[in-house]
Design a protein around this motif. Structure first.
Motif, mmCIF file in Angstrom:
data_model
loop_
_atom_site.group_PDB
_atom_site.id
_atom_site.type_symbol
_atom_site.label_atom_id
_atom_site.label_comp_id
_atom_site.label_asym_id
_atom_site.label_seq_id
_atom_site.Cartn_x
_atom_site.Cartn_y
_atom_site.Cartn_z
ATOM 1 N N UNK A 73 49.426 -20.768 23.118
ATOM 2 C CA UNK A 73 50.486 -20.645 22.494
ATOM 3 C C UNK A 73 51.036 -19.306 21.877
ATOM 4 N N UNK A 74 52.331 -18.993 21.881
ATOM 5 C CA UNK A 74 52.695 -17.866 21.482
ATOM 6 C C UNK A 74 54.151 -18.203 20.732
ATOM 7 N N UNK A 75 54.170 -17.663 19.420
ATOM 8 C CA UNK A 75 55.250 -17.898 18.746
ATOM 9 C C UNK A 75 56.110 -16.448 18.932
ATOM 10 N N UNK A 95 62.326 -14.851 29.464
ATOM 11 C CA UNK A 95 60.905 -15.478 30.292
ATOM 12 C C UNK A 95 60.305 -16.378 29.332
ATOM 13 N N UNK A 96 60.135 -17.448 29.705
ATOM 14 C CA UNK A 96 59.602 -18.506 28.833
ATOM 15 C C UNK A 96 57.971 -18.518 28.850
ATOM 16 N N UNK A 97 57.336 -17.397 29.674
ATOM 17 C CA UNK A 97 55.788 -17.279 29.793
ATOM 18 C C UNK A 97 55.613 -15.992 29.836
ATOM 19 N N UNK A 98 54.311 -15.325 29.569
ATOM 20 C CA UNK A 98 53.714 -14.180 30.092
ATOM 21 C C UNK A 98 52.608 -14.624 31.037
ATOM 22 N N UNK A 99 52.619 -13.844 32.001
ATOM 23 C CA UNK A 99 51.498 -13.907 33.158
ATOM 24 C C UNK A 99 52.114 -15.202 33.770
ATOM 25 N N UNK A 100 51.669 -15.401 35.181
ATOM 26 C CA UNK A 100 52.019 -16.326 36.049
ATOM 27 C C UNK A 100 50.826 -16.987 37.027
ATOM 28 N N UNK A 129 50.426 -17.120 28.476
ATOM 29 C CA UNK A 129 51.126 -17.251 27.470
ATOM 30 C C UNK A 129 52.204 -18.167 27.433
ATOM 31 N N UNK A 130 52.246 -19.333 26.522
ATOM 32 C CA UNK A 130 53.605 -19.920 26.482
ATOM 33 C C UNK A 130 54.139 -19.711 25.463
ATOM 34 N N UNK A 131 55.391 -19.461 25.326
ATOM 35 C CA UNK A 131 56.458 -19.232 24.263
ATOM 36 C C UNK A 131 57.069 -20.413 23.901
ATOM 37 N N UNK A 132 56.340 -21.208 22.822
ATOM 38 C CA UNK A 132 56.985 -22.528 22.425
ATOM 39 C C UNK A 132 57.919 -22.688 21.657
ATOM 40 N N UNK A 133 58.317 -21.602 21.071
ATOM 41 C CA UNK A 133 59.615 -21.533 20.130
ATOM 42 C C UNK A 133 60.788 -20.848 20.938
ATOM 43 N N UNK A 134 60.779 -21.124 22.181
ATOM 44 C CA UNK A 134 61.525 -20.282 22.852
ATOM 45 C C UNK A 134 63.072 -20.964 22.803
#
Length: 383
Positions: A73-75, A95-100, A129-134
């Motif tokens: 999880x990434x803020x 981009x909602x995520x890093x990496x794929x 990485x998931x940008x949970x506060x996107x």
């Protein structure tokens, strides 16, 4: 290139004797910013992969242990990226995520993982990485007094509908924000998961607020499974194009990337199939190999097409001014030289013959800025 589990003398990466099932990259290609470098050494006894119960005892070096996907999880501090590149048709992206997890071996975004001190090779598709506060950040962005509405492209560096979206649903949350604010958005994906969100996309399409491109690299299932191991199969992507079209969502296709001597023969067939399923616009991008991606790609060629690897790279360099890659604006997407011109002419001829046009423009005039949601104060009802 390394073979049969030996160390690659050029990169010091330990490359196994065959591809890793479900993964595009073959090794942990080192990032260009790494200060501490670990070099792989094979003692010839296969001890590197000794813990793998499925290894072939007769194969030199054995097989590597199964790689699992790790999501952190990434803020994020900010969410909308801006560019003024003359050869990119959008000025804002998200981009909602890093990496794929799709693991597309040719992905131009792989080198971005080097900024995280991770490998653009296997780390890019296994350490995500998931940008949970996107969604929260996007609401704040739209509420800024100085914000000027223009279309945002969702999922450019990494696919917004990659497999982990099923659990995290960050793309779904973002689309809800776009719908609330009536903000225009475009998407590009190679996943059938986008059909999950037709309940949001169809009403937005009626108001001119969304367009979608579905990327199709090859119609060959076997080749696709090697190039993009965890993306939707080609026939599934065509069904996704049809589903979007039937729901009233303007949809096009991207023949990307076009790879000489690997996928270039399929340009016309891909365009024909996409149009038959409802795509009404199309584009293409030539294979791009920035930074560490050159190593990832060369390893893939050595594993899957050793007999034509030299020829493929020769054509790549012919279209890139004698280099593996040239990042100059105007040519980085299409290349230059006789072979690049031939690809451009073939695409243009098929485009006209089949009857492709352009997707309708997105409407930024309906944007409604709303105040960001704030959690209620625990003491709010006392005063």
């Amino acid at each position: 290139m390394a073979h049969r589990g030996k160390v690659d003398e050029a990169t010091h990466n330990l490359v196994r004797n065959g591809p890793i099932k479900g993964r595009g990259a073959a090794s942990y290609v080192r990032g260009r910013f790494e200060k501490t470098v670990a070099e792989a050494e094979d003692d010839g006894w296969g001890s590197v992969y000794a813990d793998d119960k499925e290894s072939d005892e007769n194969a030199t070096g054995g097989a590597p242990p199964k790689l699992t996907t790790q999501v952190t999880e990434e803020r994020a501090r900010s969410i909308v990226s801006r560019n003024d590149s003359p050869d990119i048709p959008f000025s804002q992206s998200l981009n909602p995520y890093r990496g794929c997890e799709h693991g597309c071996v040719y992905c131009f975004a792989r080198p971005s993982h080097a900024y995280l001190d991770l490998s653009p090779g296997l780390d890019f598709e296994t350490k995500l990485y998931a940008k949970t506060n996107a969604a929260e950040l996007l609401r704040r962005e739209f509420a800024r007094k100085g914000y000027r509405c223009s279309p945002i492209s969702l999922g450019i560096n990494t696919d917004a509908y990659q497999p982990i979206e099923r659990r995290w649903r960050i793309t779904r949350q973002l689309l809800e924000v776009f719908a609330e604010h009536r903000h225009p958005v475009s998407l590009i994906t190679k996943s059938a998961l986008i059909q999950r969100d037709l309940d949001l996309l169809a009403p937005m399409a009626r108001d001119g607020l969304v367009t979608v491109y579905v990327s199709i690299t090859s119609l060959d299932n076997r080749l696709s499974s090697k190039l993009e191991p965890r993306a939707a199969a080609p026939h599934t992507r065509l069904k996704t194009v049809q589903a979007l079209h039937e729901a009233g969502v303007p949809v096009g296709t991207m023949v990307a990337p076009v790879i000489p001597m690997i996928t270039d023969v399929e340009i016309e067939r891909i365009l024909e199939a996409a149009y038959e399923h409802g795509a009404r616009a199309a584009g293409y991008v030539l294979l791009r190999l920035p930074h560490e991606l050159k190593e990832v790609w060369r390893e893939w060629l050595a594993l899957h097409y050793p007999e034509r690897a030299a020829h493929v790279m020769s054509l790549v360099r012919q279209m890139r001014g004698g280099k593996d890659y040239d990042s100059a604006y105007g040519t980085r997407m299409r290349g230059e030289g006789p072979f690049a011109d031939l690809i451009a002419m073939r695409f243009a001829k098929a485009y006209r013959r089949i009857g492709f046009g352009r997707l309708p423009p997105l409407d930024a005039s309906k944007f409604v800025p709303l105040a960001p949601r704030t959690p209620a104060s625990p003491q709010g009802e006392l005063f």
